[in-house]
Design a protein around this motif. Sequence first.
Motif, PDB file in Angstrom:
ATOM      1  N   LYS A 164     -13.685   6.557   0.685  1.00 44.81           N
ATOM      2  CA  LYS A 164     -12.556   6.037  -0.085  1.00 44.81           C
ATOM      3  C   LYS A 164     -11.336   6.938   0.106  1.00 44.81           C
ATOM      4  O   LYS A 164     -10.201   6.449   0.240  1.00 44.81           O
ATOM      5  N   VAL A 176       0.835  -1.204   0.000  1.00 45.10           N
ATOM      6  CA  VAL A 176       0.000   0.000   0.000  1.00 45.10           C
ATOM      7  C   VAL A 176       0.871   1.256   0.000  1.00 45.10           C
ATOM      8  O   VAL A 176       0.637   2.201  -0.752  1.00 45.10           O
ATOM      9  N   ASN A 220      -7.962   5.556   1.890  1.00 43.69           N
ATOM     10  CA  ASN A 220      -6.756   5.419   1.072  1.00 43.69           C
ATOM     11  C   ASN A 220      -5.651   6.408   1.421  1.00 43.69           C
ATOM     12  O   ASN A 220      -4.470   6.080   1.287  1.00 43.69           O
ATOM     13  N   ARG A 265      -8.943  10.115  -7.630  1.00 40.72           N
ATOM     14  CA  ARG A 265      -7.585   9.612  -7.397  1.00 40.72           C
ATOM     15  C   ARG A 265      -6.500  10.398  -8.111  1.00 40.72           C
ATOM     16  O   ARG A 265      -5.495  10.767  -7.501  1.00 40.72           O
TER      17      ARG A 265
END
Length: 434
Positions: free
Chosen positions: A296, A137, A300, A404
């Motif tokens: 999200k 990650v 993240n 993103r």
Amino acid sequence: MNLAALIAYGVVNASMIAYYLLSGKTRYFEFPLWGGLVGLGWFLPQAIGAYRNIESLPEGFFVKGMLFATVCTLAMCGGFRRGFAKSDVTWLKARYDSNRMYFSCTALCLAGFLFLYKLETLPEEMLNSSQWTGPPVMYLFLSGMFALGFIGLFIQYLNQDKWFNSRYILLIPSLLLLLMPVLLHGRRGQAMNLIAYTIFILWFVRRVAVPRVWIGVGIMGAILLVNAIGLFRSAMGGSEGLPLGERLQLAVQQDYLEANKALLDKPGAEFKNYIYRMAACEKLGAYDYGLFHWNKFVFNYIPAQLVGRSLKQGLMVDFIDAKKAGKLAFGYTGPGGATQTGYLDAYASFGYFGFVKFWIGGWIMGTLYRHAMMGFFLPQLLYVMGVRAGVEGITHSTNEILIRIWVYFFIFAYIPFYWSKIGNGNSGEKKEVC
């Protein structure tokens, strides 16, 4: 009605590909063609398999799912046309000092190169895990600097006149780093990156267009390979003791056509996720109204190691997401590692009005393409990055194009690019990147 909905989706995507491939010499650089390719080559075969086993799906939702996917496809195309025809965004027209931008992009490329290399050298079983944690990650997030730096350097390289310039020697190992995951592991996302980072930049900067017949052959090959990538991976990964040339020869000899035929006999895992969870959202009235993107973002990009797990958890909004809804309504969990598609997260946010997410994604790509064609550096870079994000907006989640790429840009590139902007502490007398 089920068959009509299936045909409608196929016709819309095939027509989009045909229009952008055949209507103009270089229309195939416009994003709707690539979105149509994913719809026709990746989603439609799964839908055909589901149609042939329609009794395995919630009653009435095959037709709803296909019609909604068709509307999303049309919305994406309409958003692109609107952005390309009408948008005028001043900050995309910024001009940059070439020396400062060179140092900014080199620093980003080197840092990202390091983390991308570390990511690619992790054990394959760790990379194939459905839930990444720990080093993968961290490396994945930090490797996002690589794309920004590499694309910026490649644009600058093509803007200068020398065929060989030692300033840009970093491009050689960077291209190899992009190529190896495609050849050795059959990574579809990296393949999309490699295409976007090369042929799109050549078009924007030098107006060098790949011959249309090559694009057509590539499209047919991609449709054949995209759903049979497991054969390629097994041929390359299962013969590690052999030289690369022999492994490639084994990969070429695989029966990809038969693998695609087998796919048509059963519902694809991603398609089943989409239909079951769409039906669950409607049955339970479980819509997130866009909060999916906030959760999200927190999950993240806010590290629990820094803010604490309890604070991070407190920042997330509690609601019944599509995955949870599927389990509650039907006891459906779905296979591990399979995506839910961007069609699902669009529906799970706003029901049938969720197509607006695809319109916005298309508008973003159209706006970037319009300004990239004017010769400006920043939209060229962002469009090239956005091609994969836009495609994954169909296969994975609309979060890729809506959130993103902007997170990566503002975290990693905004400050060095702002420093490189003409008028921010530099005279602008040097050659501009534009």
